[in-house]
Design a protein around this motif. Structure first.
Motif, PDB file in Angstrom:
ATOM      1  N   LEU A  43      45.184  43.320  48.551  1.00  0.00           N
ATOM      2  CA  LEU A  43      45.030  44.664  48.012  1.00  0.00           C
ATOM      3  C   LEU A  43      45.083  45.663  49.146  1.00  0.00           C
ATOM      4  CD1 LEU A  43      42.041  44.130  45.552  1.00  0.00           C
ATOM      5  CD2 LEU A  43      44.445  44.430  44.960  1.00  0.00           C
ATOM      6  N   GLY A  44      45.685  46.798  48.885  1.00  0.00           N
ATOM      7  CA  GLY A  44      45.669  47.889  49.848  1.00  0.00           C
ATOM      8  C   GLY A  44      44.493  48.793  49.563  1.00  0.00           C
ATOM      9  N   PRO A  45      44.456  49.942  50.185  1.00  0.00           N
ATOM     10  CA  PRO A  45      43.341  50.869  49.973  1.00  0.00           C
ATOM     11  C   PRO A  45      43.429  51.535  48.607  1.00  0.00           C
ATOM     12  CG  PRO A  45      44.999  51.893  51.330  1.00  0.00           C
ATOM     13  CD  PRO A  45      45.438  50.467  51.127  1.00  0.00           C
ATOM     14  N   LEU A  46      42.279  51.940  48.105  1.00  0.00           N
ATOM     15  CA  LEU A  46      42.219  52.779  46.915  1.00  0.00           C
ATOM     16  C   LEU A  46      41.742  54.127  47.397  1.00  0.00           C
ATOM     17  CD1 LEU A  46      42.606  52.652  43.837  1.00  0.00           C
ATOM     18  CD2 LEU A  46      40.157  52.303  43.657  1.00  0.00           C
ATOM     19  N   ILE A  47      42.557  55.139  47.200  1.00  0.00           N
ATOM     20  CA  ILE A  47      42.299  56.458  47.770  1.00  0.00           C
ATOM     21  C   ILE A  47      42.040  57.455  46.649  1.00  0.00           C
ATOM     22  CG2 ILE A  47      43.291  58.338  49.129  1.00  0.00           C
ATOM     23  CD1 ILE A  47      45.045  56.085  50.424  1.00  0.00           C
ATOM     24  N   ARG A  48      40.930  58.165  46.753  1.00  0.00           N
ATOM     25  CA  ARG A  48      40.652  59.219  45.782  1.00  0.00           C
ATOM     26  C   ARG A  48      41.484  60.440  46.153  1.00  0.00           C
ATOM     27  NH1 ARG A  48      34.919  61.625  43.630  1.00  0.00           N
ATOM     28  NH2 ARG A  48      35.871  63.173  42.272  1.00  0.00           N
ATOM     29  N   VAL A  49      42.245  60.937  45.192  1.00  0.00           N
ATOM     30  CA  VAL A  49      43.071  62.120  45.393  1.00  0.00           C
ATOM     31  C   VAL A  49      42.250  63.311  44.917  1.00  0.00           C
ATOM     32  CG1 VAL A  49      45.243  63.261  44.819  1.00  0.00           C
ATOM     33  CG2 VAL A  49      45.160  60.765  45.053  1.00  0.00           C
ATOM     34  N   GLU A  50      41.880  64.184  45.850  1.00  0.00           N
ATOM     35  CA  GLU A  50      40.979  65.285  45.534  1.00  0.00           C
ATOM     36  C   GLU A  50      41.625  66.376  44.691  1.00  0.00           C
ATOM     37  OE1 GLU A  50      37.793  65.249  46.058  1.00  0.00           O
ATOM     38  OE2 GLU A  50      37.793  63.405  47.228  1.00  0.00           O
ATOM     39  N   GLN A  51      42.898  66.571  44.844  1.00  0.00           N
ATOM     40  CA  GLN A  51      43.593  67.588  44.058  1.00  0.00           C
ATOM     41  C   GLN A  51      44.769  66.918  43.362  1.00  0.00           C
ATOM     42  OE1 GLN A  51      43.305  67.805  47.455  1.00  0.00           O
ATOM     43  NE2 GLN A  51      45.347  67.627  48.280  1.00  0.00           N
ATOM     44  N   HIS A  52      45.671  67.695  42.813  1.00  0.00           N
ATOM     45  CA  HIS A  52      46.852  67.113  42.191  1.00  0.00           C
ATOM     46  C   HIS A  52      47.667  66.394  43.260  1.00  0.00           C
ATOM     47  CE1 HIS A  52      46.214  68.991  38.349  1.00  0.00           C
ATOM     48  NE2 HIS A  52      46.022  70.151  38.944  1.00  0.00           N
ATOM     49  N   LEU A  53      48.311  65.331  42.862  1.00  0.00           N
ATOM     50  CA  LEU A  53      49.134  64.581  43.800  1.00  0.00           C
ATOM     51  C   LEU A  53      50.481  65.279  43.909  1.00  0.00           C
ATOM     52  CD1 LEU A  53      49.136  62.130  45.639  1.00  0.00           C
ATOM     53  CD2 LEU A  53      50.110  60.815  43.779  1.00  0.00           C
ATOM     54  N   ASN A  54      50.619  66.093  44.944  1.00  0.00           N
ATOM     55  CA  ASN A  54      51.889  66.779  45.182  1.00  0.00           C
ATOM     56  C   ASN A  54      52.584  66.109  46.365  1.00  0.00           C
ATOM     57  OD1 ASN A  54      50.611  67.739  47.517  1.00  0.00           O
ATOM     58  ND2 ASN A  54      50.014  69.650  46.531  1.00  0.00           N
ATOM     59  N   SER A  55      53.735  66.603  46.736  1.00  0.00           N
ATOM     60  CA  SER A  55      54.520  65.951  47.789  1.00  0.00           C
ATOM     61  C   SER A  55      53.798  65.939  49.137  1.00  0.00           C
ATOM     62  CB  SER A  55      55.890  66.612  47.917  1.00  0.00           C
ATOM     63  OG  SER A  55      55.756  67.987  48.189  1.00  0.00           O
ATOM     64  N   THR A  56      53.060  66.995  49.449  1.00  0.00           N
ATOM     65  CA  THR A  56      52.338  67.052  50.725  1.00  0.00           C
ATOM     66  C   THR A  56      51.222  66.014  50.766  1.00  0.00           C
ATOM     67  OG1 THR A  56      52.811  69.415  50.822  1.00  0.00           O
ATOM     68  CG2 THR A  56      51.121  68.587  52.316  1.00  0.00           C
ATOM     69  N   THR A  57      50.461  65.921  49.684  1.00  0.00           N
ATOM     70  CA  THR A  57      49.379  64.933  49.614  1.00  0.00           C
ATOM     71  C   THR A  57      49.947  63.521  49.663  1.00  0.00           C
ATOM     72  OG1 THR A  57      48.109  66.469  48.243  1.00  0.00           O
ATOM     73  CG2 THR A  57      47.382  64.177  48.265  1.00  0.00           C
ATOM     74  N   TYR A  58      51.026  63.292  48.911  1.00  0.00           N
ATOM     75  CA  TYR A  58      51.640  61.967  48.899  1.00  0.00           C
ATOM     76  C   TYR A  58      52.202  61.601  50.266  1.00  0.00           C
ATOM     77  CZ  TYR A  58      54.275  57.937  47.281  1.00  0.00           C
ATOM     78  OH  TYR A  58      54.773  56.671  47.117  1.00  0.00           O
ATOM     79  N   LEU A  59      52.794  62.565  50.950  1.00  0.00           N
ATOM     80  CA  LEU A  59      53.324  62.306  52.287  1.00  0.00           C
ATOM     81  C   LEU A  59      52.209  61.890  53.245  1.00  0.00           C
ATOM     82  CD1 LEU A  59      55.789  62.222  54.108  1.00  0.00           C
ATOM     83  CD2 LEU A  59      55.436  64.653  54.570  1.00  0.00           C
ATOM     84  N   SER A  60      51.044  62.502  53.134  1.00  0.00           N
ATOM     85  CA  SER A  60      49.926  62.115  54.004  1.00  0.00           C
ATOM     86  C   SER A  60      49.461  60.695  53.674  1.00  0.00           C
ATOM     87  CB  SER A  60      48.776  63.113  53.919  1.00  0.00           C
ATOM     88  OG  SER A  60      48.135  63.044  52.677  1.00  0.00           O
ATOM     89  N   ILE A  61      49.488  60.313  52.394  1.00  0.00           N
ATOM     90  CA  ILE A  61      49.125  58.933  52.025  1.00  0.00           C
ATOM     91  C   ILE A  61      50.137  57.959  52.609  1.00  0.00           C
ATOM     92  CG2 ILE A  61      48.944  57.317  50.084  1.00  0.00           C
ATOM     93  CD1 ILE A  61      47.773  59.641  48.433  1.00  0.00           C
TER      94      ILE A  61
END
Length: 168
Positions: free
Chosen positions: A54-72
């Protein structure tokens, strides 16, 4: 590696509640439903897994947009893929969510194409991602909880109690 994000609602509120009652039962507690504004709260998480781990489970604090996804991708996926597949022979899967197809995300994958292979997800294809089974299992367990959890509860503990493992 398979990956996906999912939103977990505290209270299933799709606007379609049906209650059957007889005329004399209209105010009986079993015939009433709580009304919640804005769905009663939710949490969005992103996760990944492979055949081996299993990989990490990450809580997304805001909507998952391209910037947030890129950081993941840069902070989570890339290091895991390099560690798990040091020869660059790993495969990574994502669906066609708008943030996955964003130009900055696609450019990042092109810059790192020698590190692992990004599997293409055909447009309009059924969602056969095996992680969906895990999301469904957790969602069903959360819906069965009595009393229902509050948004302020520790979601990490809640997920662990229902079979989702986390990596530090």
């Amino acid at each position: 590696m398979w990956s996906n994000e999912s939103r977990f609602q505290l209270h299933h509120a799709d606007g379609r509640v049906r209650i059957w009652w007889k005329q004399h039962e209209s105010m009986h507690p079993t015939c009433m439903s709580i009304t919640l504004l804005a769905g009663g709260g939710s949490v969005m998480v992103w996760g990944m897994f492979s055949w081996h781990d299993l990989g990490p489970l990450i809580r997304v604090e805001q909507h998952l947009n391209s910037t947030t996804y890129l950081s993941i991708i840069a902070d989570q996926i890339h290091p895991i893929m390099l560690m798990a597949y040091p020869n660059g022979n790993g495969f990574f899967q994502q669906d066609n969510a708008p943030c996955h197809g964003a130009r900055i995300v696609q450019e990042w994958f092109q810059e790192h194409e020698g590190d692992f292979t990004l599997l293409r997800w055909p447009p309009q294809s059924p969602d056969l991602n095996p992680i969906e089974y895990s999301w469904d299992k957790v969602k069903r367990a959360i819906r069965k909880l009595v009393p229902q959890p509050s948004i302020s509860q520790n979601w990490i503990v809640l997920f662990i109690r229902h079979g989702v493992r986390f990596h530090a």
